[in-house]
Design a protein around this motif. Structure first.
Motif, PDB file in Angstrom:
ATOM      1  N   ARG A 178      -1.619  -4.762  -7.309  1.00 49.03           N
ATOM      2  CA  ARG A 178      -1.041  -5.483  -8.451  1.00 49.03           C
ATOM      3  C   ARG A 178       0.333  -6.029  -8.099  1.00 49.03           C
TER       4      ARG A 178
ATOM      5  N   ASP B 110       0.692   6.253  -7.734  1.00 50.68           N
ATOM      6  CA  ASP B 110      -0.191   5.410  -6.926  1.00 50.68           C
ATOM      7  C   ASP B 110      -0.915   6.251  -5.872  1.00 50.68           C
TER       8      ASP B 110
ATOM      9  N   ASP C 170       4.052   1.765 -11.289  1.00 52.08           N
ATOM     10  CA  ASP C 170       2.786   2.442 -11.052  1.00 52.08           C
ATOM     11  C   ASP C 170       3.179   3.913 -10.981  1.00 52.08           C
TER      12      ASP C 170
ATOM     13  N   GLU D 143       1.060   0.442 -14.900  1.00 50.67           N
ATOM     14  CA  GLU D 143      -0.301   0.178 -14.429  1.00 50.67           C
ATOM     15  C   GLU D 143      -1.332   0.928 -15.272  1.00 50.67           C
TER      16      GLU D 143
ATOM     17  N   GLU E 217       2.999  -2.991  -7.870  1.00 51.36           N
ATOM     18  CA  GLU E 217       2.966  -2.505  -6.486  1.00 51.36           C
ATOM     19  C   GLU E 217       3.629  -3.484  -5.507  1.00 51.36           C
TER      20      GLU E 217
HETATM   21 MG    MG Z   1      -1.618   1.810  -7.787  1.00 51.68          MG
END
Ligand code: MG
Ligand code: AHM
Length: 338
Positions: free
Chosen positions: A278, A120, A117, A94, A282
């Motif tokens: 996303r 996050d 990610d 990400e 995610e």
């Molecule tokens: Mg994230």
């Protein structure tokens, strides 16, 4: 004599290798490296308040958001761990605009690609709230021995061969699935190992928690507004009103709902027609875990795992959690249930 029997992540992975016909250990080595990187990141996250690693790193990521220093650190640690595994030929993160391909002979021969990610919920770092790493692993579709290509990363979520997250919370946990159930490991810092703590996690079919950023209610689709109204009504039989719980950190919100039963919703809004989260980094990994635990994940009309990604950083509306709760939101969205 009855002893204290622990099973570490490494022991568990090796034991489970036998579940996969013709397994060569490549995949186990890759998962092992993820566990190592998680421990390094955990150490840094725990120290975040002590040393000068809080605050912005001064760069803006591809989503136009400022990167925190810990994001940069987590991204780097994971990429290095994956590179040194020798089993991974490329990473999509990400935090990076483009895919990262590993280029030496050994790496190009790697059979797997990794999407993540790395950290996050990073806007929560400064206020000591749980954050997480989310990952998923696919088999490459391009030939081994060549450089990984974008198509390797644009596979439907149904093609994931593993997915998981690490939650850096009151304790640190790694939760993963390879499509044969969901397993949770808690980091025992005294021995520096993730130890099996949650065997075969199943989420309740009905829950009594709803998680959504209600501040945006004015911008939600009508079906979501009505569902929120439904959550707030009183009905003893269905345990309503439900509790509203929203941390604003996907891994933490999902983890709680997974164990207790509940629903997490990040819908589209008038200003963000695809929502915020996303698909690749995610939603797909979380959806895979949810389904493996007996839950469900949808964008309102389609199963998340069946959406064919068209771009790396694609966003989708996301509804995930206890099966009957997700069904209910869908009927509000699609059948206009009153
Ligand atoms: Mg994230
Ligand atoms: P990030 O990837 O920039 O950290 O954003 C993702 C986070 C999720 O963890 C969380 O579910 C969501 O953003 C919260 O968004 P909002 O603050 O709009 O409710």
């Amino acid at each position: 004599m009855k002893g204290y029997k622990i099973k570490t992540l490494t022991q568990f992975i090796i034991e489970r290798q036998a579940d996969f016909p013709f397994a060569t250990g490549e995949f186990s080595r890759l998962l092992y490296q993820v566990g190592v990187a998680a421990k390094v990141i955990n150490k840094k996250v725990n120290k975040a308040g002590l040393v000068d690693i809080l605050g912005e790193a001064g760069e803006v990521n591809v989503q136009g958001e400022e990167q925190k220093k810990l994001d940069v650190f987590a991204n780097y640690q994971l990429i290095q761990a994956l590179k040194s595994s020798g089993e991974c030929c490329g990473v999509a993160s990400e935090e990076d605009q483009e895919i990262i391909t590993f280029d030496n002979d050994l790496e190009r021969d790697g059979n797997y690609i990794f999407c993540m990610d790395p950290l996050d919920g990073s806007s929560n770092i400064d206020v000591n709230v749980s954050i997480g790493t989310i990952f998923s692993i696919y088999r490459r579709i391009s030939p081994r021995g060549e450089k990984a290509v974008l198509e390797d990363f644009l596979q439907e979520g149904t093609k994931q061969i593993a997915a998981g997250y690490i939650i850096y919370g009151s304790s640190t946990m790694l939760v993963y699935t390879t499509g044969r159930g969901v397993f949770g490991f808690t980091l025992d810092s005294s021995i520096g190992e993730f130890c099996l703590s949650h065997m075969g996690i199943q989420t309740p079919e009905n829950g009594a928690i709803y998680s959504i950023n209600e501040g945006n209610i004015g911008k939600f689709p009508d079906g979501v507004k009505k569902y929120i109204g439904y959550c707030q009504e009183t009905d003893k039989e269905t345990n309503r009103p439900y509790s509203g719980r929203y941390i604003g950190s996907l891994v933490a919100d999902f983890h709680r709902n997974l164990l207790k039963g509940g629903i997490f919703i990040y819908p589209q809004t008038a200003s963000a027609p695809n929502g915020k989260l996303r698909l690749i980094y995610e939603c797909n990994p979380i959806a895979f875990l949810a389904e493996q635990a007996g839950g469900k994940a949808t964008n309102g009309t389609e199963r998340i795992l069946e959406i064919k990604p068209h771009s790396l950083h694609q966003r989708v509306p996301f509804i995930v959690g206890s099966k009957n709760m997700v069904d209910k939101v869908e009927s509000f969205l699609n059948n206009g249930e009153e």
